[in-house]
Design a protein around this motif. Sequence first.
Motif, short mmCIF file in Angstrom:
data_model
loop_
_atom_site.label_atom_id
_atom_site.label_comp_id
_atom_site.label_asym_id
_atom_site.label_seq_id
_atom_site.Cartn_x
_atom_site.Cartn_y
_atom_site.Cartn_z
N HIS A 193 40.12 42.46 47.45
CA HIS A 193 41.32 41.67 47.75
C HIS A 193 42.31 41.70 46.58
N VAL A 194 42.44 42.88 45.98
CA VAL A 194 43.41 43.08 44.90
C VAL A 194 44.10 44.41 45.14
N THR A 195 45.11 44.72 44.34
CA THR A 195 45.77 46.01 44.46
C THR A 195 44.92 47.09 43.80
N ALA A 207 41.90 52.73 47.55
CA ALA A 207 42.53 51.70 48.37
C ALA A 207 41.49 50.87 49.13
N ARG A 208 40.44 51.55 49.63
CA ARG A 208 39.40 50.81 50.36
C ARG A 208 38.62 49.90 49.42
N MET A 209 38.32 50.37 48.22
CA MET A 209 37.65 49.51 47.25
C MET A 209 38.51 48.29 46.93
N ALA A 210 39.80 48.51 46.74
CA ALA A 210 40.70 47.41 46.41
C ALA A 210 40.77 46.39 47.55
N LEU A 258 30.78 38.70 35.08
CA LEU A 258 30.73 37.59 36.04
C LEU A 258 31.92 37.61 36.99
N HIS A 259 32.60 38.74 37.09
CA HIS A 259 33.79 38.80 37.94
C HIS A 259 33.37 39.00 39.40
N ALA A 260 33.62 37.99 40.24
CA ALA A 260 33.14 38.01 41.62
C ALA A 260 33.74 39.14 42.43
N ALA A 261 35.03 39.41 42.26
CA ALA A 261 35.67 40.47 43.05
C ALA A 261 35.09 41.83 42.72
N LEU A 310 40.39 45.93 36.37
CA LEU A 310 39.17 45.11 36.38
C LEU A 310 37.95 45.95 36.01
N PHE A 311 37.85 47.16 36.58
CA PHE A 311 36.71 48.03 36.25
C PHE A 311 36.72 48.37 34.77
#
Length: 340
Positions: A270-272, A263-266, A241-244, A279-280
């Motif tokens: 909106h995270v580093t 970097a583009r995925m991050a 359920l993690h929105a990001a 998160l993954f």
Amino acid sequence: MSFPDRPSRTGGASAVDVWILVERHTLLLDLAGAAEALRLANQALRRRGEPEAFRLRYCGAQEQAPSSVGLTLGGLEPLPALGETDWLILSGRRHPHPDDPAPTAAERSEDLAIERWLHREGGALLAGGAGRLLSICAGALLAARAGLLAGRRCTTHHEALDALRAAAPEADVQANRVFVLDGPLASSAGITAGIDLVLALIAEHCGEALAATVAQVMVVYLRRGAQDPELSPMLAHRHHLHAALHRVQDAICAQPGADWSLARMAAVAHVTPRHLTRLFSQHGGTTPLDYLRAIRLELARRELARGARPAQAALAAGFSSDQQLRRTRRKLSEGLTQSA
């Protein structure tokens, strides 16, 4: 009961009467997803100045029935004598809750009446002609109880596969398939798979362009086919359920061929980059780049299944060359072998 005349279509073809059976506690998403796809197909045809292809009709043992979410569906027509070109859609029903009262004698009699009607009318559809019997999710269990699946290939929701095998021991029940087509019988896995099934039948009946239009309106941007697994790579690693993280996965699936650096995925999340990797791992059980590779490999597989050459499939899926596609596929295979 009598049926009104069917409207004619271009070239003299008639609109198909699509009957949707509404039982007590019918899963509303099963019903609505299929019905909306067919409605939108008609809408697209009208915009082209062409006659509608489908006429939606709803039938049941009673004039009204409670749905799975408590909303009562009314205005149902009596169980009909089906025409040889009609389609009949069977939806699933919600599982009984432990606190639910036992079915009354009248409800049991109603269920038996539906099964007898389905045995007769569904059997006639499957016997020949241009008609179709469609089951969505656990709707296949009703077809099994009516004795319609013996000797046929079919599927259902993964949680109902054992129940289907028990109810139809002579059927060829296929696991982990989005939908299965066996002549006039079409069966699908859980809920949203019914939309994939109906889109495939719209493509067959009205053409791929119209089905693509409907899919776009419904935001079904990755249509699944009969050979796709129910639990496909497009759906893997998304039981969270993690929105990001969902934002990143949605962006990759929408544009798999883009230049997806970590970097583009991050930036999408909106995270580093380091936090995205965590998160993954924590929520998806994979890495960002492994997820990207799995999506691209699946898209390449689909292109190859459609007859594309390896180089074309590789470029369409976001690989720089068919050599890179082969290397990625080999690495994934080696990784699976080592983890087995």
